[in-house]
Design an enzyme around this catalytic site. Structure first.
Site, PDB file in Angstrom:
ATOM      1  CG  HIS A 196      -2.169  -0.594   1.189  1.00  0.00           C
ATOM      2  ND1 HIS A 196      -2.342  -1.948   1.291  1.00  0.00           N
ATOM      3  CD2 HIS A 196      -3.414  -0.067   1.022  1.00  0.00           C
ATOM      4  CE1 HIS A 196      -3.635  -2.214   1.194  1.00  0.00           C
ATOM      5  NE2 HIS A 196      -4.308  -1.096   1.024  1.00  0.00           N
TER       6      HIS A 196
ATOM      7  CD  GLU B 118      -5.589   4.800   0.219  1.00  0.00           C
ATOM      8  OE1 GLU B 118      -4.791   4.153   0.926  1.00  0.00           O
ATOM      9  OE2 GLU B 118      -6.820   4.693   0.316  1.00  0.00           O
TER      10      GLU B 118
ATOM     11  CG  ASP C 162      -9.379  -0.266  -0.550  1.00  0.00           C
ATOM     12  OD1 ASP C 162      -8.495  -1.122  -0.360  1.00  0.00           O
ATOM     13  OD2 ASP C 162      -9.264   0.921  -0.183  1.00  0.00           O
TER      14      ASP C 162
END
Ligand SMILES: [Zn+2]
Length: 336
Positions: free
Chosen positions: A201, A204, A287
Protein backbone atom coordinates in the site's frame (compact mmCIF):
# COMPACT_ATOMS: atom_id res chain seq x y z
CA UNK A 1 -15.96 -10.59 -20.40
CA UNK A 2 -14.55 -13.73 -18.84
CA UNK A 3 -14.70 -14.18 -15.07
CA UNK A 4 -13.63 -11.11 -13.14
CA UNK A 5 -10.44 -10.75 -11.12
CA UNK A 6 -10.22 -8.77 -7.90
CA UNK A 7 -6.84 -8.52 -6.22
CA UNK A 8 -7.30 -5.72 -3.69
CA UNK A 9 -9.96 -6.28 -1.08
CA UNK A 10 -9.58 -6.22 2.68
CA UNK A 11 -11.26 -8.93 4.73
CA UNK A 12 -12.44 -6.20 7.12
CA UNK A 13 -14.34 -4.57 4.25
CA UNK A 14 -15.52 -7.67 2.42
CA UNK A 15 -18.12 -9.20 4.71
CA UNK A 16 -21.79 -8.26 4.53
CA UNK A 17 -23.04 -6.27 7.51
CA UNK A 18 -25.72 -8.82 8.42
CA UNK A 19 -23.06 -11.51 8.80
CA UNK A 20 -20.89 -9.19 10.92
CA UNK A 21 -23.96 -8.36 13.03
CA UNK A 22 -24.59 -12.03 13.73
CA UNK A 23 -20.91 -12.72 14.39
CA UNK A 24 -20.77 -9.84 16.87
CA UNK A 25 -23.77 -11.22 18.73
CA UNK A 26 -22.60 -14.82 18.70
CA UNK A 27 -19.38 -13.72 20.35
CA UNK A 28 -21.02 -11.36 22.81
CA UNK A 29 -19.09 -8.34 21.59
CA UNK A 30 -20.23 -5.13 23.27
CA UNK A 31 -21.38 -2.84 20.48
CA UNK A 32 -22.10 0.88 20.85
CA UNK A 33 -25.41 0.47 18.98
CA UNK A 34 -28.44 -1.75 19.46
CA UNK A 35 -30.15 -1.27 16.13
CA UNK A 36 -29.08 -3.00 12.93
CA UNK A 37 -29.32 0.07 10.71
CA UNK A 38 -27.12 2.00 13.12
CA UNK A 39 -24.71 -0.93 13.05
CA UNK A 40 -24.57 -0.75 9.29
CA UNK A 41 -23.54 2.88 9.57
CA UNK A 42 -20.85 1.85 12.05
CA UNK A 43 -19.22 -0.80 9.85
CA UNK A 44 -19.52 0.75 6.38
CA UNK A 45 -18.86 4.08 4.69
CA UNK A 46 -22.55 4.88 4.76
CA UNK A 47 -22.40 8.55 3.78
CA UNK A 48 -22.20 8.81 -0.01
CA UNK A 49 -20.00 11.86 0.50
CA UNK A 50 -17.47 9.52 2.08
CA UNK A 51 -15.27 9.87 5.14
CA UNK A 52 -13.14 12.82 6.15
CA UNK A 53 -9.83 10.99 5.72
CA UNK A 54 -8.07 7.66 6.18
CA UNK A 55 -8.19 7.98 9.98
CA UNK A 56 -11.97 7.99 9.79
CA UNK A 57 -11.78 4.84 7.67
CA UNK A 58 -9.57 3.24 10.32
CA UNK A 59 -12.34 3.86 12.86
CA UNK A 60 -14.65 1.72 10.74
CA UNK A 61 -11.99 -0.98 10.40
CA UNK A 62 -11.64 -0.94 14.17
CA UNK A 63 -15.12 -2.48 14.45
CA UNK A 64 -14.92 -4.98 11.64
CA UNK A 65 -11.51 -6.20 12.81
CA UNK A 66 -12.73 -6.51 16.38
CA UNK A 67 -15.72 -8.57 15.25
CA UNK A 68 -13.42 -10.73 13.12
CA UNK A 69 -11.07 -11.36 16.05
CA UNK A 70 -11.68 -15.04 16.63
CA UNK A 71 -11.02 -18.20 14.69
CA UNK A 72 -14.69 -18.87 13.97
CA UNK A 73 -15.35 -15.30 12.86
CA UNK A 74 -12.35 -15.28 10.55
CA UNK A 75 -13.34 -18.61 9.00
CA UNK A 76 -16.90 -17.47 8.36
CA UNK A 77 -15.72 -14.11 7.02
CA UNK A 78 -13.32 -15.61 4.47
CA UNK A 79 -15.88 -18.17 3.39
CA UNK A 80 -18.60 -15.54 2.99
CA UNK A 81 -16.37 -13.09 1.13
CA UNK A 82 -15.24 -15.61 -1.50
CA UNK A 83 -18.69 -17.10 -2.04
CA UNK A 84 -20.31 -13.67 -2.25
CA UNK A 85 -17.74 -12.42 -4.76
CA UNK A 86 -18.39 -15.37 -7.06
CA UNK A 87 -22.18 -15.45 -6.69
CA UNK A 88 -22.85 -11.75 -7.09
CA UNK A 89 -19.97 -10.61 -9.31
CA UNK A 90 -18.70 -13.67 -11.13
CA UNK A 91 -15.25 -13.13 -9.63
CA UNK A 92 -13.08 -16.14 -10.45
CA UNK A 93 -9.72 -14.82 -9.25
CA UNK A 94 -9.87 -13.32 -5.78
CA UNK A 95 -7.26 -12.31 -3.25
CA UNK A 96 -8.34 -11.35 0.24
CA UNK A 97 -5.98 -9.54 2.57
CA UNK A 98 -5.97 -9.15 6.31
CA UNK A 99 -3.69 -8.50 9.25
CA UNK A 100 -3.84 -11.50 11.60
CA UNK A 101 -2.34 -9.46 14.45
CA UNK A 102 -5.31 -7.09 14.34
CA UNK A 103 -7.54 -10.11 14.91
CA UNK A 104 -5.97 -11.78 17.91
CA UNK A 105 -7.14 -9.34 20.58
CA UNK A 106 -3.70 -8.04 21.40
CA UNK A 107 -2.14 -11.49 21.61
CA UNK A 108 -4.94 -13.11 23.55
CA UNK A 109 -5.76 -15.39 20.61
CA UNK A 110 -3.15 -17.59 19.03
CA UNK A 111 -2.00 -16.23 15.68
CA UNK A 112 -1.76 -19.65 14.04
CA UNK A 113 -5.35 -20.39 15.02
CA UNK A 114 -6.49 -17.18 13.36
CA UNK A 115 -4.52 -17.87 10.17
CA UNK A 116 -5.59 -21.49 10.00
CA UNK A 117 -9.19 -20.44 10.46
CA UNK A 118 -8.84 -18.18 7.42
CA UNK A 119 -7.40 -21.13 5.52
CA UNK A 120 -10.36 -23.28 6.56
CA UNK A 121 -12.68 -20.59 5.20
CA UNK A 122 -10.68 -20.66 1.97
CA UNK A 123 -10.85 -24.45 1.78
CA UNK A 124 -14.61 -24.51 2.40
CA UNK A 125 -15.15 -21.89 -0.30
CA UNK A 126 -12.92 -23.87 -2.69
CA UNK A 127 -15.13 -26.92 -2.22
CA UNK A 128 -18.31 -24.94 -2.86
CA UNK A 129 -16.95 -22.75 -5.67
CA UNK A 130 -14.26 -24.74 -7.51
CA UNK A 131 -14.43 -22.17 -10.34
CA UNK A 132 -12.72 -19.61 -8.10
CA UNK A 133 -8.96 -19.27 -7.71
CA UNK A 134 -8.66 -17.62 -4.31
CA UNK A 135 -5.76 -16.82 -2.03
CA UNK A 136 -4.94 -14.89 1.13
CA UNK A 137 -2.47 -12.06 1.66
CA UNK A 138 -1.14 -11.38 5.15
CA UNK A 139 -0.64 -7.72 5.91
CA UNK A 140 2.06 -6.01 7.90
CA UNK A 141 1.24 -2.61 9.36
CA UNK A 142 2.98 0.73 9.24
CA UNK A 143 2.21 1.26 12.94
CA UNK A 144 3.73 -2.08 13.96
CA UNK A 145 7.29 -2.67 15.12
CA UNK A 146 9.74 -4.44 12.81
CA UNK A 147 9.53 -7.45 15.15
CA UNK A 148 5.77 -7.66 14.85
CA UNK A 149 5.89 -7.33 11.08
CA UNK A 150 8.57 -9.99 10.78
CA UNK A 151 6.39 -12.41 12.75
CA UNK A 152 3.59 -11.83 10.23
CA UNK A 153 5.93 -12.58 7.34
CA UNK A 154 7.22 -15.72 9.03
CA UNK A 155 3.64 -16.89 9.45
CA UNK A 156 2.90 -16.09 5.81
CA UNK A 157 5.87 -18.19 4.70
CA UNK A 158 5.00 -21.02 7.07
CA UNK A 159 1.43 -21.26 5.82
CA UNK A 160 2.18 -20.57 2.15
CA UNK A 161 1.63 -24.18 1.10
CA UNK A 162 -1.93 -23.87 2.43
CA UNK A 163 -3.02 -20.76 0.52
CA UNK A 164 -1.20 -17.68 1.81
CA UNK A 165 -0.05 -16.19 -1.47
CA UNK A 166 1.51 -12.85 -0.57
CA UNK A 167 2.34 -10.10 1.88
CA UNK A 168 1.41 -6.42 2.06
CA UNK A 169 1.98 -3.39 4.28
CA UNK A 170 -0.84 -0.97 5.12
CA UNK A 171 -2.14 1.17 7.95
CA UNK A 172 -1.75 4.83 8.84
CA UNK A 173 1.63 6.53 9.02
CA UNK A 174 2.80 6.20 12.63
CA UNK A 175 2.96 9.92 13.37
CA UNK A 176 1.77 11.47 10.16
CA UNK A 177 5.30 11.79 8.81
CA UNK A 178 6.83 9.92 5.92
CA UNK A 179 7.01 6.19 6.50
CA UNK A 180 10.42 4.62 6.03
CA UNK A 181 9.62 1.65 3.80
CA UNK A 182 13.29 0.59 3.83
CA UNK A 183 12.76 -0.96 7.25
CA UNK A 184 10.47 -3.50 5.57
CA UNK A 185 13.16 -4.63 3.13
CA UNK A 186 14.39 -7.67 5.11
CA UNK A 187 10.80 -8.93 5.49
CA UNK A 188 9.98 -8.30 1.84
CA UNK A 189 13.12 -10.08 0.69
CA UNK A 190 12.40 -13.03 2.93
CA UNK A 191 8.85 -13.28 1.59
CA UNK A 192 10.00 -13.00 -2.02
CA UNK A 193 12.70 -15.65 -1.53
CA UNK A 194 10.02 -17.97 -0.19
CA UNK A 195 7.98 -17.52 -3.36
CA UNK A 196 5.32 -15.19 -1.95
CA UNK A 197 3.96 -12.28 -3.94
CA UNK A 198 4.65 -8.77 -2.66
CA UNK A 199 2.17 -5.91 -2.85
CA UNK A 200 2.56 -2.65 -0.94
CA UNK A 201 0.00 0.00 0.00
CA UNK A 202 1.58 3.27 -1.07
CA UNK A 203 0.78 6.48 -2.91
CA UNK A 204 -2.88 6.58 -1.98
CA UNK A 205 -2.75 10.01 -0.33
CA UNK A 206 -0.29 12.35 1.31
CA UNK A 207 0.69 14.58 -1.63
CA UNK A 208 4.45 14.96 -2.02
CA UNK A 209 5.13 12.64 0.92
CA UNK A 210 3.05 9.94 -0.77
CA UNK A 211 4.85 10.50 -4.07
CA UNK A 212 8.26 10.21 -2.38
CA UNK A 213 7.08 7.00 -0.77
CA UNK A 214 6.12 5.54 -4.15
CA UNK A 215 9.61 6.29 -5.46
CA UNK A 216 11.18 4.64 -2.46
CA UNK A 217 8.94 1.56 -2.64
CA UNK A 218 9.66 1.05 -6.35
CA UNK A 219 13.39 1.50 -5.90
CA UNK A 220 13.95 -0.33 -2.63
CA UNK A 221 11.20 -2.91 -2.19
CA UNK A 222 10.59 -3.72 -5.89
CA UNK A 223 7.12 -5.15 -5.24
CA UNK A 224 5.16 -7.11 -7.83
CA UNK A 225 2.18 -4.85 -7.29
CA UNK A 226 1.25 -1.64 -5.50
CA UNK A 227 -2.02 -0.98 -3.71
CA UNK A 228 -3.33 2.35 -5.09
CA UNK A 229 -0.21 4.25 -6.27
CA UNK A 230 -2.54 6.84 -7.79
CA UNK A 231 -0.27 9.73 -6.77
CA UNK A 232 2.16 8.58 -9.45
CA UNK A 233 -0.31 9.76 -12.13
CA UNK A 234 1.12 12.73 -13.96
CA UNK A 235 4.68 12.21 -12.73
CA UNK A 236 6.74 11.11 -15.71
CA UNK A 237 9.53 9.94 -13.45
CA UNK A 238 7.33 7.75 -11.25
CA UNK A 239 5.27 6.41 -14.13
CA UNK A 240 8.33 5.34 -16.09
CA UNK A 241 9.80 3.75 -12.95
CA UNK A 242 6.58 1.77 -12.49
CA UNK A 243 6.51 0.77 -16.13
CA UNK A 244 10.15 -0.30 -16.18
CA UNK A 245 9.77 -2.32 -12.97
CA UNK A 246 6.61 -3.91 -14.48
CA UNK A 247 4.68 -3.16 -11.31
CA UNK A 248 0.91 -3.57 -11.49
CA UNK A 249 -1.19 -0.97 -9.66
CA UNK A 250 -4.32 -2.11 -7.87
CA UNK A 251 -6.64 0.88 -8.28
CA UNK A 252 -9.84 1.26 -6.26
CA UNK A 253 -11.79 4.19 -7.73
CA UNK A 254 -14.80 4.37 -5.39
CA UNK A 255 -12.61 3.91 -2.33
CA UNK A 256 -10.41 6.78 -3.53
CA UNK A 257 -13.48 8.98 -4.00
CA UNK A 258 -14.91 8.08 -0.57
CA UNK A 259 -11.65 8.81 1.24
CA UNK A 260 -11.13 11.99 -0.83
CA UNK A 261 -7.86 10.58 -2.17
CA UNK A 262 -9.32 11.60 -5.55
CA UNK A 263 -11.51 14.70 -5.38
CA UNK A 264 -14.06 13.84 -8.07
CA UNK A 265 -14.81 11.74 -11.13
CA UNK A 266 -12.77 14.06 -13.33
CA UNK A 267 -9.75 13.28 -11.17
CA UNK A 268 -10.49 9.55 -11.49
CA UNK A 269 -10.61 9.88 -15.27
CA UNK A 270 -7.40 11.95 -15.42
CA UNK A 271 -5.61 9.40 -13.24
CA UNK A 272 -6.58 6.49 -15.47
CA UNK A 273 -5.81 8.36 -18.69
CA UNK A 274 -2.35 9.23 -17.35
CA UNK A 275 -1.60 5.61 -16.60
CA UNK A 276 -2.96 4.36 -19.93
CA UNK A 277 -0.98 6.95 -21.88
CA UNK A 278 2.20 6.15 -19.96
CA UNK A 279 1.78 2.40 -20.31
CA UNK A 280 1.54 1.78 -16.56
CA UNK A 281 -0.13 -1.56 -15.82
CA UNK A 282 -3.12 -1.63 -13.48
CA UNK A 283 -6.07 -3.67 -12.36
CA UNK A 284 -9.38 -2.56 -10.83
CA UNK A 285 -10.62 -3.42 -7.34
CA UNK A 286 -13.01 -2.25 -4.62
CA UNK A 287 -10.75 -2.19 -1.52
CA UNK A 288 -13.64 -3.85 0.34
CA UNK A 289 -17.00 -4.12 -1.43
CA UNK A 290 -19.26 -4.22 1.62
CA UNK A 291 -17.59 -1.42 3.51
CA UNK A 292 -17.43 0.79 0.41
CA UNK A 293 -20.96 -0.07 -0.78
CA UNK A 294 -19.66 -0.94 -4.20
CA UNK A 295 -18.89 -4.09 -6.13
CA UNK A 296 -16.42 -4.83 -8.86
CA UNK A 297 -19.02 -4.52 -11.62
CA UNK A 298 -20.00 -1.10 -10.23
CA UNK A 299 -16.37 -0.03 -10.47
CA UNK A 300 -16.15 -1.12 -14.10
CA UNK A 301 -19.43 0.65 -14.83
CA UNK A 302 -18.19 3.84 -13.15
CA UNK A 303 -15.03 3.87 -15.25
CA UNK A 304 -17.05 3.23 -18.41
CA UNK A 305 -19.60 5.95 -17.58
CA UNK A 306 -17.09 8.69 -16.86
CA UNK A 307 -14.99 7.81 -19.90
CA UNK A 308 -11.95 6.75 -17.89
CA UNK A 309 -11.54 3.45 -19.75
CA UNK A 310 -13.14 2.02 -22.89
CA UNK A 311 -14.33 -1.57 -23.31
CA UNK A 312 -10.97 -2.87 -24.51
CA UNK A 313 -9.11 -1.12 -21.71
CA UNK A 314 -11.52 -2.51 -19.13
CA UNK A 315 -11.05 -6.02 -20.50
CA UNK A 316 -7.29 -5.51 -20.47
CA UNK A 317 -7.36 -4.38 -16.81
CA UNK A 318 -9.34 -7.49 -15.94
CA UNK A 319 -7.00 -9.77 -17.86
CA UNK A 320 -4.12 -8.12 -16.04
CA UNK A 321 -5.79 -8.99 -12.74
CA UNK A 322 -5.90 -12.69 -13.57
CA UNK A 323 -2.30 -12.59 -14.81
CA UNK A 324 -0.90 -10.57 -11.90
CA UNK A 325 -2.58 -12.72 -9.28
CA UNK A 326 -0.33 -14.41 -6.75
CA UNK A 327 -2.60 -17.46 -6.73
CA UNK A 328 -0.89 -20.24 -8.61
CA UNK A 329 -2.79 -22.84 -10.53
CA UNK A 330 -1.29 -25.53 -8.28
CA UNK A 331 -3.41 -24.30 -5.45
CA UNK A 332 -6.55 -25.46 -7.23
CA UNK A 333 -7.91 -28.75 -6.10
CA UNK A 334 -7.25 -31.71 -8.35
CA UNK A 335 -10.39 -32.41 -10.36
CA UNK A 336 -10.93 -36.08 -10.95
ZN1 LIG B 1 -6.40 -1.20 0.59
Amino acid sequence: MEGLAELHTHLGGSVASDILWSLAHEQGIALPVKDYSEFERLVTVSDPRGVANLDALDQIYHWTELIQSSPIAVERSVHAAIGGAYRSQGITTLELRFNPMKRNRGGERDLDHIILAAIRGLDRASLEYPQVRAGLILMMDRTFSAEQNSVIVEKAIGWAPRGIVGVDIAGPRPDGTRYDYRQALPMVEEARAAGLGVTIHVGEEGGDIGRDEIGEVVEVLRPDRIGHGILAAGSDELMSALREAEIVLEICPTSNLLTKALRDEDAVRETFRSFVDAGVAFTIATDGPEMMHTHLRDELELLRRIGALDEDELAEANRRGHEASFVRAGRLMPRV
